[in-house]
Design a protein around this motif. Structure first.
Motif, PDB file in Angstrom:
ATOM      1  N   ALA A   1      -9.064  -2.070 -61.022  1.00 49.78           N
ATOM      2  CA  ALA A   1      -7.717  -1.493 -61.090  1.00 49.78           C
ATOM      3  C   ALA A   1      -7.307  -0.915 -59.745  1.00 49.78           C
ATOM      4  N   GLN A   2      -8.239  -0.235 -59.099  1.00 51.05           N
ATOM      5  CA  GLN A   2      -7.916   0.465 -57.871  1.00 51.05           C
ATOM      6  C   GLN A   2      -7.672  -0.477 -56.690  1.00 51.05           C
ATOM      7  N   ILE A   3      -8.360  -1.601 -56.636  1.00 46.07           N
ATOM      8  CA  ILE A   3      -8.142  -2.500 -55.502  1.00 46.07           C
ATOM      9  C   ILE A   3      -6.745  -3.109 -55.559  1.00 46.07           C
ATOM     10  N   LEU A   4      -6.212  -3.283 -56.747  1.00 44.57           N
ATOM     11  CA  LEU A   4      -4.853  -3.808 -56.857  1.00 44.57           C
ATOM     12  C   LEU A   4      -3.848  -2.783 -56.336  1.00 44.57           C
ATOM     13  N   HIS A   5      -4.085  -1.513 -56.623  1.00 46.93           N
ATOM     14  CA  HIS A   5      -3.216  -0.470 -56.069  1.00 46.93           C
ATOM     15  C   HIS A   5      -3.302  -0.452 -54.544  1.00 46.93           C
ATOM     16  N   ALA A   6      -4.509  -0.572 -54.014  1.00 43.81           N
ATOM     17  CA  ALA A   6      -4.665  -0.600 -52.553  1.00 43.81           C
ATOM     18  C   ALA A   6      -3.916  -1.788 -51.954  1.00 43.81           C
ATOM     19  N   ALA A   7      -3.948  -2.922 -52.639  1.00 42.49           N
ATOM     20  CA  ALA A   7      -3.259  -4.108 -52.137  1.00 42.49           C
ATOM     21  C   ALA A   7      -1.747  -3.912 -52.106  1.00 42.49           C
ATOM     22  N   ILE A   8      -1.212  -3.238 -53.110  1.00 41.69           N
ATOM     23  CA  ILE A   8       0.226  -2.948 -53.128  1.00 41.69           C
ATOM     24  C   ILE A   8       0.602  -2.111 -51.916  1.00 41.69           C
ATOM     25  N   ASP A   9      -0.188  -1.081 -51.635  1.00 41.31           N
ATOM     26  CA  ASP A   9       0.097  -0.215 -50.491  1.00 41.31           C
ATOM     27  C   ASP A   9      -0.046  -0.960 -49.163  1.00 41.31           C
ATOM     28  N   ALA A  10      -1.044  -1.847 -49.077  1.00 40.24           N
ATOM     29  CA  ALA A  10      -1.196  -2.652 -47.868  1.00 40.24           C
ATOM     30  C   ALA A  10       0.032  -3.527 -47.644  1.00 40.24           C
ATOM     31  N   GLY A  11       0.563  -4.092 -48.723  1.00 40.49           N
ATOM     32  CA  GLY A  11       1.767  -4.901 -48.605  1.00 40.49           C
ATOM     33  C   GLY A  11       2.976  -4.096 -48.167  1.00 40.49           C
ATOM     34  N   ILE A  12       3.120  -2.881 -48.716  1.00 43.24           N
ATOM     35  CA  ILE A  12       4.225  -2.006 -48.301  1.00 43.24           C
ATOM     36  C   ILE A  12       4.114  -1.682 -46.816  1.00 43.24           C
ATOM     37  N   ALA A  13       2.894  -1.372 -46.369  1.00 43.04           N
ATOM     38  CA  ALA A  13       2.683  -1.059 -44.951  1.00 43.04           C
ATOM     39  C   ALA A  13       3.046  -2.242 -44.071  1.00 43.04           C
ATOM     40  N   ARG A  14       2.629  -3.429 -44.463  1.00 41.56           N
ATOM     41  CA  ARG A  14       2.931  -4.635 -43.699  1.00 41.56           C
ATOM     42  C   ARG A  14       4.439  -4.853 -43.607  1.00 41.56           C
TER      43      ARG A  14
ATOM     44  N   GLY B   1     -16.288   1.363 -51.902  1.00 43.81           N
ATOM     45  CA  GLY B   1     -15.553   0.503 -50.984  1.00 43.81           C
ATOM     46  C   GLY B   1     -14.073   0.475 -51.289  1.00 43.81           C
ATOM     47  N   VAL B   2     -13.740   0.433 -52.570  1.00 45.44           N
ATOM     48  CA  VAL B   2     -12.330   0.431 -52.969  1.00 45.44           C
ATOM     49  C   VAL B   2     -11.698   1.792 -52.685  1.00 45.44           C
ATOM     50  N   ALA B   3     -12.447   2.879 -52.903  1.00 48.45           N
ATOM     51  CA  ALA B   3     -11.925   4.211 -52.590  1.00 48.45           C
ATOM     52  C   ALA B   3     -11.589   4.326 -51.106  1.00 48.45           C
ATOM     53  N   GLU B   4     -12.441   3.768 -50.253  1.00 47.70           N
ATOM     54  CA  GLU B   4     -12.162   3.770 -48.818  1.00 47.70           C
ATOM     55  C   GLU B   4     -10.892   2.977 -48.513  1.00 47.70           C
ATOM     56  N   ALA B   5     -10.742   1.845 -49.172  1.00 47.86           N
ATOM     57  CA  ALA B   5      -9.534   1.041 -48.970  1.00 47.86           C
ATOM     58  C   ALA B   5      -8.294   1.778 -49.461  1.00 47.86           C
ATOM     59  N   ARG B   6      -8.423   2.469 -50.591  1.00 47.12           N
ATOM     60  CA  ARG B   6      -7.287   3.241 -51.105  1.00 47.12           C
ATOM     61  C   ARG B   6      -6.891   4.333 -50.127  1.00 47.12           C
ATOM     62  N   ALA B   7      -7.887   4.980 -49.522  1.00 47.63           N
ATOM     63  CA  ALA B   7      -7.577   6.042 -48.565  1.00 47.63           C
ATOM     64  C   ALA B   7      -6.790   5.503 -47.377  1.00 47.63           C
ATOM     65  N   LEU B   8      -7.262   4.414 -46.777  1.00 46.04           N
ATOM     66  CA  LEU B   8      -6.597   3.881 -45.589  1.00 46.04           C
ATOM     67  C   LEU B   8      -5.247   3.253 -45.908  1.00 46.04           C
TER      68      LEU B   8
ATOM     69  N   VAL C   1      -5.209  10.773 -52.957  1.00 51.63           N
ATOM     70  CA  VAL C   1      -6.126  10.211 -51.969  1.00 51.63           C
ATOM     71  C   VAL C   1      -7.181  11.232 -51.543  1.00 51.63           C
ATOM     72  N   ARG C   2      -6.866  12.525 -51.671  1.00 50.48           N
ATOM     73  CA  ARG C   2      -7.858  13.541 -51.272  1.00 50.48           C
ATOM     74  C   ARG C   2      -9.139  13.407 -52.079  1.00 50.48           C
ATOM     75  N   TRP C   3      -9.042  12.912 -53.320  1.00 52.79           N
ATOM     76  CA  TRP C   3     -10.248  12.732 -54.134  1.00 52.79           C
ATOM     77  C   TRP C   3     -10.997  11.465 -53.769  1.00 52.79           C
ATOM     78  N   LYS C   4     -10.338  10.542 -53.094  1.00 55.93           N
ATOM     79  CA  LYS C   4     -11.067   9.389 -52.553  1.00 55.93           C
ATOM     80  C   LYS C   4     -12.033   9.861 -51.469  1.00 55.93           C
ATOM     81  N   TYR C   5     -11.529  10.704 -50.574  1.00 53.88           N
ATOM     82  CA  TYR C   5     -12.391  11.235 -49.522  1.00 53.88           C
ATOM     83  C   TYR C   5     -13.554  12.038 -50.111  1.00 53.88           C
ATOM     84  N   HIS C   6     -13.266  12.791 -51.160  1.00 52.73           N
ATOM     85  CA  HIS C   6     -14.321  13.578 -51.798  1.00 52.73           C
ATOM     86  C   HIS C   6     -15.395  12.672 -52.378  1.00 52.73           C
TER      87      HIS C   6
END
Length: 402
Positions: free
Chosen positions: A242-255, A329-336, A379-384
């Motif tokens: 579930a989380q990697i799909l959210h990270a992908a959405i954010d990556a697309g917005i950034a792009r 790994g997905v948490a790291e991707a979500r953070a960035l 995202v603060r809980w990803k870092y945690h």
């Protein structure tokens, strides 16, 4: 008939492999991109675009190969979502819970349930979602009830943040049975008592239809119930998937924000008077800031691929170690991806100048989309989670919100 319109009887394509999935995603993204700003501005729901999207076959790429789908890698699926999200972030988010439901089905469904519901997805059925509720003590608390009724069941409750339900043929619903067990009920969209309300008023992701669904004794067959709770009682990929799909959405917005910033500065912006140059694109400080942003974006996209590879490994051999590695790994991707999507949406105006803020361009949609979507979980809980693992050897929790 426009390029997006399809005859009512148009068939749904079957995509065969990862390369085809990426090719189709790029081609259909080119159709979606020109109207994205207007759809956001007018909050025009993308029914026509969504029909073309699902008929392209992309909504079936999560179906395993043994059931007739492409069974694409998690790397490819994330890239597909990022490509679509770069064209239109709302269209990129709408199928997120469709793929999530398919993953729960893959992990916990019976062979008969898998055969039937995977076939429905390949035939073009869209699965929405009715998972979250508002007004509960925490985001994980659920009050929607699943009550036995003869040979079947009935659902009673109310949901919100139901992305995709407005456009769905089925609405997978998280409900609690009388014994306390949580199920994902694949309710029929047109079932009596099921009402989808278009009351999503978020200032970003405006056309996702992420509003309410009301269940007033909605009937659901026993064979349409898949255990949700079991996804987190043992090591499975459901949470990090579930989380990697959210990270992908954010990556697309950034792009999208990054590319719009490049185009605006090249073609419309004026250089700062102290720069001593004729074109904004020759301003040395502007060049430097684009370099910083490009590096952060490329790092986020690279770590998204890395997360996909870890998730592929966990999918092939799920155990405590591989699933934890995928979750981290997905948490790291979500953070960035969270941080770069917000940075790109803001940096666009800093570098492009005041003219970029004019409503006619609607460039603020990138920041609005990023700000709203990245609120999904902090995202603060990803870092945690990441820090607690590397510092204290603490495995991340098994749930869909890490």
């Amino acid at each position: 008939m426009t390029s997006l319109q399809q005859p009512a009887a148009a068939s749904v394509a079957i995509i065969r492999d990862d390369a085809e999935a990426l090719d189709v995603a790029r081609r259909i993204a080119e159709l979606f991109k020109p109207g994205a700003a207007e759809r956001d501005r007018e909050r025009r729901l993308p029914h026509e675009e969504l029909e073309a999207f699902s008929r392209s076959g992309l909504w079936g790429i999560g179906v395993p190969r043994e059931f007739g789908g492409a069974g694409v890698s998690r790397v490819t699926l994330a890239r597909v979502i990022a490509i679509i999200s770069a064209a239109d972030a709302s269209l990129g988010q709408i199928p997120q819970n469709h793929f999530y439901a398919l993953e729960v089905l893959r992990v916990n469904g019976t062979p008969e349930q898998q055969r039937r519901l995977f076939a429905a997805a390949l035939a073009g059925q869209r699965f929405g979602n009715a998972l979250a509720e508002i007004g509960t003590r925490t985001a994980n608390d659920r009050t929607t009830k699943l009550v036995k009724d003869g040979a079947g069941y009935r659902i009673q409750g109310r949901k919100f943040y139901c992305t995709g339900a407005l456009y769905a043929h089925r609405v997978p619903t998280l409900a609690v049975a009388e014994d306390g067990h949580q199920y994902l009920a694949f309710a029929e969209r047109n079932a009596p008592g099921l009402t989808v309300i278009d009351d999503w008023s978020g200032f970003g992701q405006r056309t996702t239809g992420s509003g309410s669904v009301v269940f007033d004794n909605v009937p659901v067959a026993a064979e349409d119930l898949v255990s949700f709770q079991a996804s987190f009682e043992r090591p499975t990929t459901v949470g990090p998937f579930a989380q990697i799909l959210h990270a992908a959405i954010d990556a697309g917005i950034a792009r999208a924000a990054y590319e719009d910033a490049l185009e605006f500065v090249r073609s419309r912006s004026r250089p700062w008077i102290d720069s001593g140059v004729e074109k904004a694109s020759d301003d040395p400080l502007t060049i430097q800031e684009f370099g910083r942003l490009a590096i952060r974006l490329h790092a986020a996209e690279a770590i998204l691929d890395r997360a996909g590879r870890l998730l592929d490994a966990a999918t092939a051999a799920p155990d405590a170690e591989t699933v934890a590695a995928a979750s981290l790994g997905v948490a790291e991707a979500r953070a960035l991806t969270t941080e770069v999507s917000l940075a790109a949406g803001s940096k666009l105006f800093e570098l492009a100048g005041t003219r970029a803020s004019l409503a006619e361009h609607n460039l603020d949609r990138h920041w609005r989309n990023a700000r709203v979507h990245t609120l999904h979980d902090p995202v603060r809980w990803k870092y945690h989670a990441v820090g607690n693992y590397y510092l204290n050897d603490q495995l991340p929790p098994r749930r869909g919100t890490i």
